[in-house]
Design a protein around this motif. Structure first.
Motif, PDB file in Angstrom:
ATOM      1  N   VAL A 150       0.727  -1.591  -0.067  1.00  0.00           N
ATOM      2  CA  VAL A 150      -0.279  -0.101  -0.193  1.00  0.00           C
ATOM      3  C   VAL A 150       0.918   1.182  -0.152  1.00  0.00           C
ATOM      4  CG1 VAL A 150      -0.233  -0.341   2.311  1.00  0.00           C
ATOM      5  CG2 VAL A 150      -2.490   1.033   1.432  1.00  0.00           C
ATOM      6  N   ILE A 151       0.451   2.216  -1.227  1.00  0.00           N
ATOM      7  CA  ILE A 151       1.304   3.334  -0.751  1.00  0.00           C
ATOM      8  C   ILE A 151       0.062   4.634  -0.303  1.00  0.00           C
ATOM      9  CG2 ILE A 151       2.384   4.652  -2.450  1.00  0.00           C
ATOM     10  CD1 ILE A 151       2.679   2.760  -4.493  1.00  0.00           C
ATOM     11  N   ALA A 170      -9.581   4.446   4.958  1.00  0.00           N
ATOM     12  CA  ALA A 170      -9.246   4.972   4.104  1.00  0.00           C
ATOM     13  C   ALA A 170     -10.179   4.735   3.200  1.00  0.00           C
ATOM     14  CB  ALA A 170      -7.240   4.346   4.512  1.00  0.00           C
ATOM     15  N   LYS A 171     -10.327   5.643   2.378  1.00  0.00           N
ATOM     16  CA  LYS A 171     -10.745   5.386   0.860  1.00  0.00           C
ATOM     17  C   LYS A 171      -9.507   4.903  -0.219  1.00  0.00           C
ATOM     18  CE  LYS A 171     -13.484   6.390  -2.550  1.00  0.00           C
ATOM     19  NZ  LYS A 171     -14.468   5.717  -2.740  1.00  0.00           N
ATOM     20  N   LEU A 172      -9.414   3.729  -0.595  1.00  0.00           N
ATOM     21  CA  LEU A 172      -8.303   3.373  -1.085  1.00  0.00           C
ATOM     22  C   LEU A 172      -8.950   2.707  -2.860  1.00  0.00           C
ATOM     23  CD1 LEU A 172      -8.382   0.518   1.402  1.00  0.00           C
ATOM     24  CD2 LEU A 172      -6.328   2.197   0.371  1.00  0.00           C
ATOM     25  N   GLY A 173      -7.546   2.674  -3.526  1.00  0.00           N
ATOM     26  CA  GLY A 173      -7.952   2.798  -4.998  1.00  0.00           C
ATOM     27  C   GLY A 173      -7.475   1.056  -5.506  1.00  0.00           C
ATOM     28  N   ALA A 174      -7.271   1.099  -6.670  1.00  0.00           N
ATOM     29  CA  ALA A 174      -6.612   0.082  -7.416  1.00  0.00           C
ATOM     30  C   ALA A 174      -6.925  -0.353  -8.621  1.00  0.00           C
ATOM     31  CB  ALA A 174      -6.457  -1.658  -6.624  1.00  0.00           C
ATOM     32  N   GLN A 175      -6.285  -1.044  -9.330  1.00  0.00           N
ATOM     33  CA  GLN A 175      -6.883  -1.692 -10.830  1.00  0.00           C
ATOM     34  C   GLN A 175      -7.268  -2.034 -10.104  1.00  0.00           C
ATOM     35  OE1 GLN A 175      -3.420  -1.857 -13.474  1.00  0.00           O
ATOM     36  NE2 GLN A 175      -4.670  -3.768 -15.231  1.00  0.00           N
ATOM     37  N   VAL A 176      -8.741  -2.559 -11.538  1.00  0.00           N
ATOM     38  CA  VAL A 176      -9.879  -3.258 -11.767  1.00  0.00           C
ATOM     39  C   VAL A 176      -8.851  -4.512 -12.265  1.00  0.00           C
ATOM     40  CG1 VAL A 176      -9.739  -2.813 -14.464  1.00  0.00           C
ATOM     41  CG2 VAL A 176     -12.055  -3.938 -12.863  1.00  0.00           C
ATOM     42  N   GLY A 177      -9.631  -6.003 -11.830  1.00  0.00           N
ATOM     43  CA  GLY A 177      -9.343  -7.050 -12.323  1.00  0.00           C
ATOM     44  C   GLY A 177      -7.589  -7.931 -11.762  1.00  0.00           C
ATOM     45  N   THR A 179      -5.109  -8.746  -8.591  1.00  0.00           N
ATOM     46  CA  THR A 179      -5.157  -9.466  -7.053  1.00  0.00           C
ATOM     47  C   THR A 179      -4.692  -7.809  -5.780  1.00  0.00           C
ATOM     48  OG1 THR A 179      -2.805  -9.330  -7.437  1.00  0.00           O
ATOM     49  CG2 THR A 179      -4.447 -10.964  -6.960  1.00  0.00           C
ATOM     50  N   SER A 180      -4.273  -6.757  -6.597  1.00  0.00           N
ATOM     51  CA  SER A 180      -3.992  -5.342  -5.646  1.00  0.00           C
ATOM     52  C   SER A 180      -6.028  -5.404  -5.270  1.00  0.00           C
ATOM     53  CB  SER A 180      -3.432  -4.336  -6.365  1.00  0.00           C
ATOM     54  OG  SER A 180      -1.957  -4.972  -6.841  1.00  0.00           O
ATOM     55  N   LEU A 181      -6.905  -5.331  -6.016  1.00  0.00           N
ATOM     56  CA  LEU A 181      -8.228  -4.799  -5.616  1.00  0.00           C
ATOM     57  C   LEU A 181      -8.287  -5.967  -5.218  1.00  0.00           C
ATOM     58  CD1 LEU A 181     -10.310  -2.939  -6.044  1.00  0.00           C
ATOM     59  CD2 LEU A 181     -11.130  -3.945  -8.688  1.00  0.00           C
ATOM     60  N   ASP A 182      -8.485  -7.304  -4.890  1.00  0.00           N
ATOM     61  CA  ASP A 182      -8.529  -8.996  -4.105  1.00  0.00           C
ATOM     62  C   ASP A 182      -8.170  -7.689  -2.780  1.00  0.00           C
ATOM     63  OD1 ASP A 182      -9.819  -9.926  -6.824  1.00  0.00           O
ATOM     64  OD2 ASP A 182      -7.977 -11.468  -6.676  1.00  0.00           O
ATOM     65  N   ILE A 215      -3.346   3.382  -2.102  1.00  0.00           N
ATOM     66  CA  ILE A 215      -3.579   3.121  -4.165  1.00  0.00           C
ATOM     67  C   ILE A 215      -2.351   0.679  -3.194  1.00  0.00           C
ATOM     68  CG2 ILE A 215      -4.141   4.659  -4.752  1.00  0.00           C
ATOM     69  CD1 ILE A 215      -1.510   3.922  -6.304  1.00  0.00           C
ATOM     70  N   VAL A 216      -3.283   0.111  -3.798  1.00  0.00           N
ATOM     71  CA  VAL A 216      -2.862  -0.934  -3.454  1.00  0.00           C
ATOM     72  C   VAL A 216      -1.975  -1.321  -4.447  1.00  0.00           C
ATOM     73  CG1 VAL A 216      -3.348  -3.144  -3.132  1.00  0.00           C
ATOM     74  CG2 VAL A 216      -3.767  -1.549  -1.088  1.00  0.00           C
ATOM     75  N   VAL A 217      -0.511  -1.645  -4.449  1.00  0.00           N
ATOM     76  CA  VAL A 217      -0.511  -2.350  -6.014  1.00  0.00           C
ATOM     77  C   VAL A 217       0.666  -3.310  -5.880  1.00  0.00           C
ATOM     78  CG1 VAL A 217      -0.118  -0.199  -6.978  1.00  0.00           C
ATOM     79  CG2 VAL A 217       1.425  -0.676  -6.088  1.00  0.00           C
ATOM     80  N   ASP A 218       1.406  -4.098  -6.271  1.00  0.00           N
ATOM     81  CA  ASP A 218       2.266  -5.402  -5.805  1.00  0.00           C
ATOM     82  C   ASP A 218       4.105  -4.070  -5.394  1.00  0.00           C
ATOM     83  OD1 ASP A 218       4.173  -4.897  -8.616  1.00  0.00           O
ATOM     84  OD2 ASP A 218       2.368  -4.982  -9.416  1.00  0.00           O
ATOM     85  N   LEU A 219       4.584  -4.992  -5.190  1.00  0.00           N
ATOM     86  CA  LEU A 219       5.917  -4.406  -3.926  1.00  0.00           C
ATOM     87  C   LEU A 219       6.327  -3.598  -4.637  1.00  0.00           C
ATOM     88  CD1 LEU A 219       6.494  -3.876  -1.114  1.00  0.00           C
ATOM     89  CD2 LEU A 219       8.101  -5.901  -1.338  1.00  0.00           C
TER      90      LEU A 219
END
Length: 294
Positions: A150-151, A170-177, A179-182, A215-219
């Motif tokens: 998470v960033i 928190a209001k969080l965001g991630a790319q559709v589809g 595992t970050s969104l999962d 936002i959540v992304v891979d490390l």
């Protein structure tokens, strides 16, 4: 997708045009799930180097999205720079195809693992292996063990989060589809619905403009974003693997592809001889461990 000093990944200039090309990859008659590697068909073809039944005879067609992001690629996927570009060419070489025999195909992220015949022999685009996705496509053996991160902007109160519970408001965001969104929906389980974006670029802009708290992304992507793109943000932490299972990126192939076993054997060989570890060290070594959110 996708604490530490600023990393040294090179700056990139990423092309924005999206190209679509029609076609159909060869398929095996068998779609059995009894396989030696994740998502493979039961039939084990002879892996004659450079003589496989590829999408285009004598060529190996590899798909990825465009733009292609660091540290996975550097500008043009065909240049061999970046972790996934280097992995792709290493797999191609193991299969008997030189760099001049590799054809790159633009494939949007979600299209790579959606049902239907494919325009590529395999796709490489940070696609995590999952049981759900294996219903529609084959996967090779995993080529990278990944964790989500998470960033948040350094000025955000969520930049001080130490636990998963600290992120629930928190209001969080991630790319559709992804595992970050999962991870947001299944691990954090925030009190408000997450923002969902077609591209990580849009998620980064939302973070920069304070439309989301984090936002959540891979490390590795998190390290690159905070080191080179949104430098007033920080990697707050990474998430533990759910249930002790290791999330892995795999090469995506058409369901029942005749190439799946051969491609998995190539990946297994690259892991066994240390090539994958060497490429990870070369292209991802600037990233240091982020604290684990409990």
């Amino acid at each position: 997708m996708h604490l530490r000093a600023r990393i040294g990944f090179p700056a990139l200039f990423v092309a924005a045009a999206v190209i679509t090309v029609g076609g159909c990859a060869p398929q095996d008659d068998s779609t059995s799930d009894d396989a030696a590697s994740p998502g493979t068909s039961a039939t084990a073809p002879a892996c004659d180097k450079g003589k496989l039944g590829t999408h285009t005879a004598g060529k190996l067609t590899i798909g990825t999205d465009k733009p292609a992001y660091a540290p996975w690629f550097q500008d043009d996927p065909a240049n061999g720079k970046g972790f996934e570009s280097a992995v792709a060419y290493s797999v191609a070489e193991a299969l008997g195809y030189g760099k001049d025999q590799v054809v790159w195909q633009t494939v949007p992220f979600n299209n790579s693992f959606s049902p239907g015949a494919k325009d590529f022999d395999f796709d490489i685009n940070q696609v995590s292996i999952s049981d759900e996705r294996k219903q529609a496509v084959d996967f090779s053996s995993g080529y990278y063990d990944v964790r989500q991160a998470v960033i948040a902007l350094k000025s955000s109160p969520y930049a001080k989060a130490k636990t998963i519970a600290d992120l629930k408001g928190a209001k969080l965001g991630a790319q559709v589809g992804t595992t970050s969104l999962d991870t947001i929906n299944d691990v954090i389980k925030p009190g408000q619905k997450p923002a969902v974006y077609q591209k990580n670029d849009f998620a980064k802009s939302a973070l920069r403009n304070k439309q989301v708290d984090a936002i959540v992304v891979d490390l590795p992507t998190a390290f690159y974003i905070t080191g080179a793109e949104v430098t007033d943000a920080k990697v707050v932490g990474q998430f533990p693997n759910a249930g002790g299972a290791t999330e892995q990126f795999g090469l995506v192939l058409d369901k029942g592809s005749k190439l799946t076993t051969c491609v998995s054997q190539a990946v297994d060989g690259l892991r066994g001889n240390g090539t994958l570890a060497d490429l990870e060290k070369q292209w991802l070594s600037d990233a240091v461990d982020a604290p684990v959110l409990k």
